[in-house]
Every structure is written in C-alpha cells, then in structure tokens.
Design a protein around this motif. Structure first.
Motif, PDB file in Angstrom:
ATOM      1  N   ILE A 158       0.855  -1.185   0.000  1.00 26.48           N
ATOM      2  CA  ILE A 158       0.000   0.000   0.000  1.00 26.48           C
ATOM      3  C   ILE A 158       0.893   1.238   0.000  1.00 26.48           C
ATOM      4  O   ILE A 158       1.808   1.352   0.827  1.00 26.48           O
ATOM      5  CB  ILE A 158      -0.922  -0.004   1.231  1.00 26.48           C
ATOM      6  N   PRO A 159       0.680   2.180  -0.933  1.00 24.78           N
ATOM      7  CA  PRO A 159       1.573   3.346  -1.024  1.00 24.78           C
ATOM      8  C   PRO A 159       1.594   4.182   0.248  1.00 24.78           C
ATOM      9  O   PRO A 159       0.628   4.224   1.014  1.00 24.78           O
ATOM     10  CB  PRO A 159       0.975   4.145  -2.193  1.00 24.78           C
ATOM     11  N   SER A 160       2.710   4.866   0.446  1.00 25.24           N
ATOM     12  CA  SER A 160       2.916   5.638   1.669  1.00 25.24           C
ATOM     13  C   SER A 160       1.949   6.803   1.806  1.00 25.24           C
ATOM     14  O   SER A 160       1.683   7.262   2.925  1.00 25.24           O
ATOM     15  CB  SER A 160       4.359   6.162   1.704  1.00 25.24           C
ATOM     16  N   TRP A 161       1.398   7.301   0.689  1.00 24.25           N
ATOM     17  CA  TRP A 161       0.518   8.471   0.768  1.00 24.25           C
ATOM     18  C   TRP A 161      -0.925   8.113   1.142  1.00 24.25           C
ATOM     19  O   TRP A 161      -1.759   8.989   1.310  1.00 24.25           O
ATOM     20  CB  TRP A 161       0.527   9.249  -0.545  1.00 24.25           C
ATOM     21  N   LYS A 164      -3.994   5.620   6.411  1.00 25.83           N
ATOM     22  CA  LYS A 164      -4.417   4.303   6.887  1.00 25.83           C
ATOM     23  C   LYS A 164      -5.743   4.359   7.646  1.00 25.83           C
ATOM     24  O   LYS A 164      -6.581   3.450   7.535  1.00 25.83           O
ATOM     25  CB  LYS A 164      -3.325   3.687   7.770  1.00 25.83           C
ATOM     26  N   ASP A 165      -5.948   5.419   8.434  1.00 27.34           N
ATOM     27  CA  ASP A 165      -7.203   5.533   9.181  1.00 27.34           C
ATOM     28  C   ASP A 165      -8.375   5.747   8.228  1.00 27.34           C
ATOM     29  O   ASP A 165      -9.446   5.141   8.391  1.00 27.34           O
ATOM     30  CB  ASP A 165      -7.125   6.690  10.177  1.00 27.34           C
ATOM     31  N   LEU A 166      -8.183   6.597   7.250  1.00 31.70           N
ATOM     32  CA  LEU A 166      -9.234   6.851   6.272  1.00 31.70           C
ATOM     33  C   LEU A 166      -9.510   5.603   5.445  1.00 31.70           C
ATOM     34  O   LEU A 166     -10.667   5.280   5.139  1.00 31.70           O
ATOM     35  CB  LEU A 166      -8.816   8.008   5.363  1.00 31.70           C
ATOM     36  N   TYR A 167      -8.459   4.876   5.112  1.00 29.28           N
ATOM     37  CA  TYR A 167      -8.600   3.628   4.362  1.00 29.28           C
ATOM     38  C   TYR A 167      -9.420   2.613   5.159  1.00 29.28           C
ATOM     39  O   TYR A 167     -10.346   1.979   4.626  1.00 29.28           O
ATOM     40  CB  TYR A 167      -7.210   3.083   4.032  1.00 29.28           C
ATOM     41  N   ALA A 168      -9.118   2.465   6.442  1.00 31.80           N
ATOM     42  CA  ALA A 168      -9.852   1.512   7.281  1.00 31.80           C
ATOM     43  C   ALA A 168     -11.331   1.891   7.362  1.00 31.80           C
ATOM     44  O   ALA A 168     -12.222   1.037   7.257  1.00 31.80           O
ATOM     45  CB  ALA A 168      -9.234   1.460   8.671  1.00 31.80           C
ATOM     46  N   ALA A 169     -11.613   3.175   7.532  1.00 32.08           N
ATOM     47  CA  ALA A 169     -13.001   3.623   7.599  1.00 32.08           C
ATOM     48  C   ALA A 169     -13.713   3.424   6.265  1.00 32.08           C
ATOM     49  O   ALA A 169     -14.888   3.034   6.221  1.00 32.08           O
ATOM     50  CB  ALA A 169     -13.041   5.100   8.012  1.00 32.08           C
ATOM     51  N   SER A 170     -13.005   3.683   5.189  1.00 32.76           N
ATOM     52  CA  SER A 170     -13.600   3.524   3.853  1.00 32.76           C
ATOM     53  C   SER A 170     -13.939   2.068   3.571  1.00 32.76           C
ATOM     54  O   SER A 170     -15.000   1.763   3.019  1.00 32.76           O
ATOM     55  CB  SER A 170     -12.637   4.057   2.793  1.00 32.76           C
ATOM     56  N   LYS A 171     -13.043   1.156   3.940  1.00 28.06           N
ATOM     57  CA  LYS A 171     -13.300  -0.270   3.725  1.00 28.06           C
ATOM     58  C   LYS A 171     -14.576  -0.709   4.448  1.00 28.06           C
ATOM     59  O   LYS A 171     -15.392  -1.439   3.879  1.00 28.06           O
ATOM     60  CB  LYS A 171     -12.114  -1.111   4.222  1.00 28.06           C
ATOM     61  N   LYS A 172     -14.719  -0.258   5.676  1.00 29.12           N
ATOM     62  CA  LYS A 172     -15.904  -0.643   6.440  1.00 29.12           C
ATOM     63  C   LYS A 172     -17.172  -0.064   5.811  1.00 29.12           C
ATOM     64  O   LYS A 172     -18.204  -0.739   5.702  1.00 29.12           O
ATOM     65  CB  LYS A 172     -15.777  -0.189   7.885  1.00 29.12           C
ATOM     66  N   GLU A 183     -13.142  -5.201   1.824  1.00 28.44           N
ATOM     67  CA  GLU A 183     -12.373  -5.271   3.072  1.00 28.44           C
ATOM     68  C   GLU A 183     -11.076  -6.065   2.921  1.00 28.44           C
ATOM     69  O   GLU A 183     -10.314  -6.177   3.886  1.00 28.44           O
ATOM     70  CB  GLU A 183     -13.228  -5.876   4.184  1.00 28.44           C
ATOM     71  N   MET A 184     -10.780  -6.572   1.740  1.00 31.01           N
ATOM     72  CA  MET A 184      -9.573  -7.368   1.519  1.00 31.01           C
ATOM     73  C   MET A 184      -8.447  -6.476   1.012  1.00 31.01           C
ATOM     74  O   MET A 184      -8.488  -5.967  -0.117  1.00 31.01           O
ATOM     75  CB  MET A 184      -9.846  -8.483   0.501  1.00 31.01           C
ATOM     76  N   ASP A 185      -7.410  -6.281   1.831  1.00 28.50           N
ATOM     77  CA  ASP A 185      -6.263  -5.486   1.397  1.00 28.50           C
ATOM     78  C   ASP A 185      -5.667  -6.037   0.105  1.00 28.50           C
ATOM     79  O   ASP A 185      -5.302  -5.282  -0.795  1.00 28.50           O
ATOM     80  CB  ASP A 185      -5.186  -5.472   2.479  1.00 28.50           C
ATOM     81  N   SER A 186      -5.555  -7.350   0.030  1.00 29.60           N
ATOM     82  CA  SER A 186      -4.919  -7.966  -1.139  1.00 29.60           C
ATOM     83  C   SER A 186      -5.685  -7.684  -2.422  1.00 29.60           C
ATOM     84  O   SER A 186      -5.091  -7.590  -3.497  1.00 29.60           O
ATOM     85  CB  SER A 186      -4.783  -9.481  -0.939  1.00 29.60           C
ATOM     86  N   TYR A 187      -7.016  -7.522  -2.317  1.00 27.93           N
ATOM     87  CA  TYR A 187      -7.806  -7.221  -3.512  1.00 27.93           C
ATOM     88  C   TYR A 187      -7.514  -5.805  -3.991  1.00 27.93           C
ATOM     89  O   TYR A 187      -7.343  -5.564  -5.191  1.00 27.93           O
ATOM     90  CB  TYR A 187      -9.298  -7.397  -3.233  1.00 27.93           C
ATOM     91  N   HIS A 188      -7.463  -4.855  -3.073  1.00 31.26           N
ATOM     92  CA  HIS A 188      -7.111  -3.488  -3.443  1.00 31.26           C
ATOM     93  C   HIS A 188      -5.709  -3.438  -4.052  1.00 31.26           C
ATOM     94  O   HIS A 188      -5.482  -2.755  -5.060  1.00 31.26           O
ATOM     95  CB  HIS A 188      -7.158  -2.576  -2.208  1.00 31.26           C
ATOM     96  N   GLN A 189      -4.775  -4.161  -3.451  1.00 29.89           N
ATOM     97  CA  GLN A 189      -3.405  -4.192  -3.966  1.00 29.89           C
ATOM     98  C   GLN A 189      -3.352  -4.818  -5.357  1.00 29.89           C
ATOM     99  O   GLN A 189      -2.646  -4.340  -6.249  1.00 29.89           O
ATOM    100  CB  GLN A 189      -2.516  -4.960  -2.988  1.00 29.89           C
TER     101      GLN A 189
END
Length: 405
Positions: A158-161, A164-172, A183-189
């Motif tokens: 996952i890129p540095s920019w 992470k908090d916004l990403y976690a909230a967005s996934k939910k 909710e799967m990090d690997s799918y986004h990657q």
C-alpha cells in the motif's frame, strides 16, 4: 500538555476528509439497481436482454477473425525453434500458490484449444515466491517456456501516501454497502498492480503483447491462428470477450477524477474515441452515483493487449493521477474500469477488438460463439447464473458506440 496548533489543524483536516468520504459512500439513489452481495435474501427479478436485441449475436453463425491469419506451417511455431514465427508476447498470470489446481485447469484449456500449436511462453507473477510444486506442475502442463517472478514489495505494498485511518473507515463503509471484496487489502493491492504497475516488472520490459489468463477460467473453441500476430497485423491494441456493468458504489469518484485529468490533459483524448461507451446510461441510477460514468467496462480477467498502450505518456500520466487520488484504496477501483476508461478515451476505437471467436468463461459469464470449433458451451448463452445477470451485459453499448470489431 497543549497540542501544537499545526497538529490540531492536521487532525481537523483529516476528520473533515473522513466525514466527506462517509457521506459520499452512504449517499445513494433509491432508484439505483442494487447489485448482488453475499447475504442478500430477497429474490431477484429476471433481467432483460440488452436494449434493442431480439437475440444474442453469438447465436449467429460466425467464423474466424478477418484475414490475414498466421497459421502453423511445418515447424514454424515449434517450441524449440529459435527462429519461429512467434512475436514478442506472453501469456500472463497473477496467481497464488494455493490456486495451483485452478491455474492448471486454465492452462489445460488454453493449451488444448490454442497454445499447443503456437507455444507462446507463460509468465507467472506472485507477491510471494512460487513453490517448487507450483513450478514443476505448471512447467509440465505446457511445451512452451515458463518463468516465475516475485512482485517487488515496492510494487505491491500500500503506497505511503494512503491515509491508513481513512482507508480503514472507507473499507468498512464500502462493506456495509455490500461492495464485494472491499475489506480485503490484497484485492485493493491486486487491482492497483493490474492497473498500472504490472508492466513495470523487469520480466516484461522487453515484452510487447500479453494475454491475461486467470485461474479457474475456461476456453471452449479451437483457435487456429496466431492471436498475437493478428493483433499486430491488424493494428489492434486491445482485445476483449466480455463487457459488463460494475458496482457503482465501487467507482463513485473514478469519473470525476478522470474529468479532472482530461481538463489538465485534453491532448490525450483521442479524436475517434468511444466516450459514449462510458457515459451512455445503461442502468438507471448508475450515472447519478458515479458522476456520469455508465460503469460499463471490459472484463479484464480476459484481455489481450499491447503493453505500449499502458506505457504511453497518456496512460502513464492518467494512472499516476488516479494513484495519487487514492481511489484504489479509499474506494475499490478495479483494473477493469480503469483500463476500460483509458482505452475508450485515449485509444482510437478502431484499434479495439471483440474476440467473438474465442469461447471463454469466467464464472458466471460466457462468451460462446456459434462455431463448429467450439464444444462445452451453449452458443448465445451469456450466463449460467440467475436470469437477472443478463441485464449486466454491456456489449450492446460498446457495439452502438464503437462497432463490433
């Protein structure tokens, strides 16, 4: 201890962005078609065939792609022929070790119907090293060369920019709206890698064409010509079999970001493009949710393409713009809509080809021609799932805006 003013401002800005994403994700048009999610209990009404069709065009008798066609003659495509008629192309798969059996099934189908004649190499990618068992069994499944490559962490992580908090909230928030895999990090990657990173790998630096092959897909029809040479001879840069609607909640800001990019780079929009494919509303509510995007896209689990398309200045700048916007993580932008938007806007539509003669299935959809070289699929059948899935077919929108070739 008092919190420094700069930190308070940064925290406030992050909170406002967080609120904006939640409001955007939860705002919904009540008339919009609700796409299926695991756990839906209500019965789904059957969907109609695409507008204006009295039958699927794959019911019509069809043959091969137009001449010229390059065929096997003597040993011109023999696997050990260093001077063969093969061009600089590969079969490409992103696959996990645990998907070995499904990958072997796909390989057996494509080798049986096409590649045992032409012996193009297989190139496998994984974000972890391949096991010896995977290498041995896939090597044994083909006479062609095979190569195995681990994706660098810099290409996969996952890129540095990304906040992470916004990403976690967005996934939910996306998961609560039923957006599959959100909710799967690997799918986004994976979506980000397939969109604009894969061709940066050292293993592909000298490759021009690729045919993407995923685990657990089926090929039904004998193809007796060199598909890669056909792309080259006919000046095609992108080939597809299926085109479908996407979940509008997964791409809410993709089109607005695309419009921002076009405003900054109007020179990249092709004169003979297929923009109507992207903007003509097919399902009520989709365009309203997405800011004007129909969600029609080429289903990129099958794509045959010229890598120079992605290496172009237009696509390189477009992907960089999207990547910085963060939608691969804050939403669930897939490589299919991203590639499709780019192809429809930046490429001459005459360079895009529907491979109607390549019988293909990725569950639950088919591309099955009425062709004597096919077996194992029913001509004209678009899905073996619920009837409503027929309404997800975007071929009619593509044909209307770009023609059948």
């Amino acid at each position: 201890m008092a919190i420094p003013k700069a930190m308070r401002l940064l925290g406030g800005a992050t909170f406002l962005v967080f609120l904006f994403v939640l409001v955007t994700l939860y705002r919904s048009d009540p008339t919009a078609i609700k796409l299926p999610t695991a756990g839906i209990k209500e019965p789904v009404k059957p969907g109609p065939r695409p507008q204006g069709w009295d039958h699927d065009p794959q019911l019509d008798q069809s043959g091969e792609a137009p001449e010229p066609l390059r065929r096997v003659s003597g040993n011109n495509y023999a696997p050990d022929n260093a001077n063969s008629d093969r061009i600089n192309a590969t079969l490409l798969s992103l696959v996990r070790n645990e998907e070995l059996d499904d990958m072997l099934q796909s390989m057996h189908d494509l080798e049986r119907t096409w590649n045992h004649k032409f012996n193009y190499p297989w190139t496998f990618f994984n974000d972890v090293p391949f096991t010896d068992d995977f290498k041995q069994k896939t090597t044994a499944a083909t006479k062609a060369k095979t190569s195995y490559h681990t994706i660098p962490k810099a290409h996969w992580d996952i890129p540095s920019w990304i906040n992470k908090d916004l990403y976690a909230a967005s996934k939910k928030a996306l998961a609560d709206k039923g957006v599959q895999y959100s909710e799967m990090d690997s799918y986004h990657q994976m979506c980000r890698w397939n969109s604009g990173v894969f061709y940066q790998h050292e293993a592909l630096k000298d490759v021009q064409y690729y045919w993407r092959v995923e685990p657990k897909v089926h090929f039904f029809c004998g193809v007796d010509y060199d598909v890669f040479r056909w792309m080259q001879d006919h000046n095609k840069t992108y080939g597809f079999t299926l085109t479908l609607l996407d979940s509008p909640d997964s791409v809410r800001t993709l089109w607005p970001e695309t419009l921002k990019f076009l405003a900054d780079h109007p020179e990249h929009e092709a004169k003979n493009n297929a923009k109507g494919f992207l903007t003509e509303e097919k399902e009520k509510g989709h365009n309203q949710i997405t800011g004007g995007y129909s969600t029609c896209h080429f289903w990129s689990n099958f794509e045959i393409a010229d890598l120079n398309l992605w290496r172009s200045k237009a696509y390189t700048q477009y992907f960089e713009h999207l990547d910085k916007a963060g939608g691969f993580f804050y939403e669930r932008w897939g490589d299919a809509p991203v590639h499709s938007v780019a192809v429809a806007l930046f490429e001459d539509k005459s360079k895009v080809h529907w491979f109607r003669d390549i019988g293909y299935q990725h569950i639950p959809f088919f591309n099955c021609p009425n062709n004597g070289k096919c077996s194992g699929c029913e001509p004209g059948r678009f899905t073996d799932g619920d009837d409503w899935l027929n309404s997800q077919d975007c071929r009619n929108v593509w044909f209307k805006n770009a023609g059948m070739d």
